[in-house]
Design an enzyme around this catalytic site. Sequence first.
Site, short mmCIF file in Angstrom:
data_model
loop_
_atom_site.label_atom_id
_atom_site.label_comp_id
_atom_site.label_asym_id
_atom_site.label_seq_id
_atom_site.Cartn_x
_atom_site.Cartn_y
_atom_site.Cartn_z
N ASP A 1 0.87 -1.17 0.00
CA ASP A 1 0.00 0.00 0.00
C ASP A 1 0.91 1.23 0.00
O ASP A 1 1.62 1.47 0.99
CB ASP A 1 -0.89 -0.02 1.26
CG ASP A 1 -1.80 1.19 1.33
OD1 ASP A 1 -1.64 2.14 0.53
OD2 ASP A 1 -2.68 1.19 2.21
N VAL A 2 0.90 1.99 -1.08
CA VAL A 2 1.85 3.10 -1.19
C VAL A 2 1.56 4.25 -0.23
O VAL A 2 2.38 5.16 -0.09
CB VAL A 2 1.95 3.65 -2.64
CG1 VAL A 2 2.38 2.57 -3.61
CG2 VAL A 2 0.66 4.32 -3.08
N TYR B 1 -7.17 15.50 -8.49
CA TYR B 1 -6.27 14.74 -9.37
C TYR B 1 -5.25 15.67 -10.04
O TYR B 1 -4.05 15.37 -10.08
CB TYR B 1 -7.13 14.03 -10.42
CG TYR B 1 -6.39 13.07 -11.32
CD1 TYR B 1 -5.99 11.81 -10.85
CD2 TYR B 1 -6.12 13.38 -12.65
CE1 TYR B 1 -5.34 10.91 -11.70
CE2 TYR B 1 -5.47 12.50 -13.49
CZ TYR B 1 -5.09 11.26 -13.01
OH TYR B 1 -4.45 10.37 -13.84
P1 NAD Z 1 -6.09 1.53 -12.67
O1 NAD Z 1 -7.15 2.03 -11.77
O2 NAD Z 1 -6.45 0.63 -13.81
O3 NAD Z 1 -4.96 0.79 -11.81
C1 NAD Z 1 -4.43 1.38 -10.66
C2 NAD Z 1 -3.82 0.29 -9.79
O4 NAD Z 1 -3.29 0.96 -8.61
C3 NAD Z 1 -4.84 -0.75 -9.31
O5 NAD Z 1 -4.34 -2.05 -9.51
C4 NAD Z 1 -4.98 -0.42 -7.81
O6 NAD Z 1 -5.27 -1.56 -7.01
C5 NAD Z 1 -3.62 0.17 -7.49
N1 NAD Z 1 -3.63 0.99 -6.29
C6 NAD Z 1 -4.55 1.92 -5.91
N2 NAD Z 1 -4.24 2.42 -4.72
C7 NAD Z 1 -3.09 1.84 -4.32
C8 NAD Z 1 -2.26 1.93 -3.18
N3 NAD Z 1 -2.59 2.75 -2.16
N4 NAD Z 1 -1.14 1.19 -3.11
C9 NAD Z 1 -0.80 0.35 -4.13
N5 NAD Z 1 -1.56 0.18 -5.22
C10 NAD Z 1 -2.69 0.93 -5.33
O7 NAD Z 1 -5.33 2.85 -13.19
P2 NAD Z 1 -4.52 3.12 -14.56
O8 NAD Z 1 -5.44 3.72 -15.53
O9 NAD Z 1 -3.72 1.95 -14.92
O10 NAD Z 1 -3.57 4.30 -14.08
C11 NAD Z 1 -2.25 4.07 -13.60
C12 NAD Z 1 -1.57 5.40 -13.36
O11 NAD Z 1 -1.57 6.17 -14.56
C13 NAD Z 1 -2.26 6.27 -12.30
O12 NAD Z 1 -1.29 6.96 -11.55
C14 NAD Z 1 -3.09 7.22 -13.15
O13 NAD Z 1 -3.38 8.40 -12.46
C15 NAD Z 1 -2.16 7.44 -14.32
N6 NAD Z 1 -2.86 7.89 -15.53
C16 NAD Z 1 -3.80 7.12 -16.13
C17 NAD Z 1 -4.43 7.59 -17.29
C18 NAD Z 1 -5.48 6.78 -17.99
O14 NAD Z 1 -6.08 7.27 -18.95
N7 NAD Z 1 -5.71 5.52 -17.63
C19 NAD Z 1 -4.10 8.85 -17.79
C20 NAD Z 1 -3.14 9.61 -17.15
C21 NAD Z 1 -2.51 9.12 -16.01
#
Ligand code: NAD
Length: 246
Positions: A65-66, A154
């Site tokens: 858990d980060v 965000y």
């Molecule tokens: P997602 O929701 O599909 O996956 C996120 C993962 O993080 C999940 O497996 C979740 O269990 C894990 N997580 C959440 N809280 C946590 C914690 N406290 N400790 C450890 N793990 C934790 O998200 P994604 O779309 O793959 O996004 C990944 C990253 O990319 C994020 O930082 C997001 O903000 C960034 N991002 C995503 C997009 C997009 O379009 N998907 C765009 C810009 C930035």
Amino acid sequence: MGELLSGRTAVVTGAARGLGYAMARGFLQQGAHVLVADVDKDAAAAAAEQLAAEGLTEATAVACDVTDELSVAELAERAARHGLTIWVNNAGILRNGDMAGMPLSGFRALIDVHVQGSWLGCKYAGMHIGEGGGSIINISSIGGKAGLAGQTNYSTAKAAILGLTKAAAKELAPRNIRVNTILPGIMRTAMAEQLAPEDLAARLTDVPLGRIGEPHEIADAAVFLASDMSTFVTGAALEVSGGRFM
Ligand code: NAD
């Protein structure tokens, strides 16, 4: 398959799915050993199994858990035993809503996971990456550059990650630890699927390349920043967004 990262150990947080999973997969395909870290430990285990099923057997699932300092410290210590060189701060959540209706807890949750989580990752990766140096990659967002209505929490968090990246890059450069950030645009993951279809369609009109991004396109950028293809790149913010808000 390639050898850009052979013999290296990488940590990817939030790697059970989405962009984190894609980056873990990309690193494995380049020969790295990857700690697939996620707060959802069953999902992390399932992800490692899924990777193994396609022949990528060097993935190890780890619960982390980060938002919890001890949990991040333990993850870094464990990775250091294998010779840690690459660390990706990717774990993320969304709590969208207008400011007026957003409880303070909805703001703090984003700061805890994205900002504090990335800071802890930089701190402990910086302490545990060995003498040969390494690469830390923070996942920001185009929302941190442009600001998005309904995502004040965000956008605040993702902008903070840009400052963290530059400060950490300066602090860790003497040890040849490079720190860079990727700003994904709209990518095809569960996070994007939380957007209403009309909201997604409206956002795509802002993308010069005219489409949603695929997770492997973030993984390709992460392999570049993790590997010796980018040995003179630090403190950089790499937009992988199809040109959105360039
Ligand atoms: P997602 O929701 O599909 O996956 C996120 C993962 O993080 C999940 O497996 C979740 O269990 C894990 N997580 C959440 N809280 C946590 C914690 N406290 N400790 C450890 N793990 C934790 O998200 P994604 O779309 O793959 O996004 C990944 C990253 O990319 C994020 O930082 C997001 O903000 C960034 N991002 C995503 C997009 C997009 O379009 N998907 C765009 C810009 C930035």
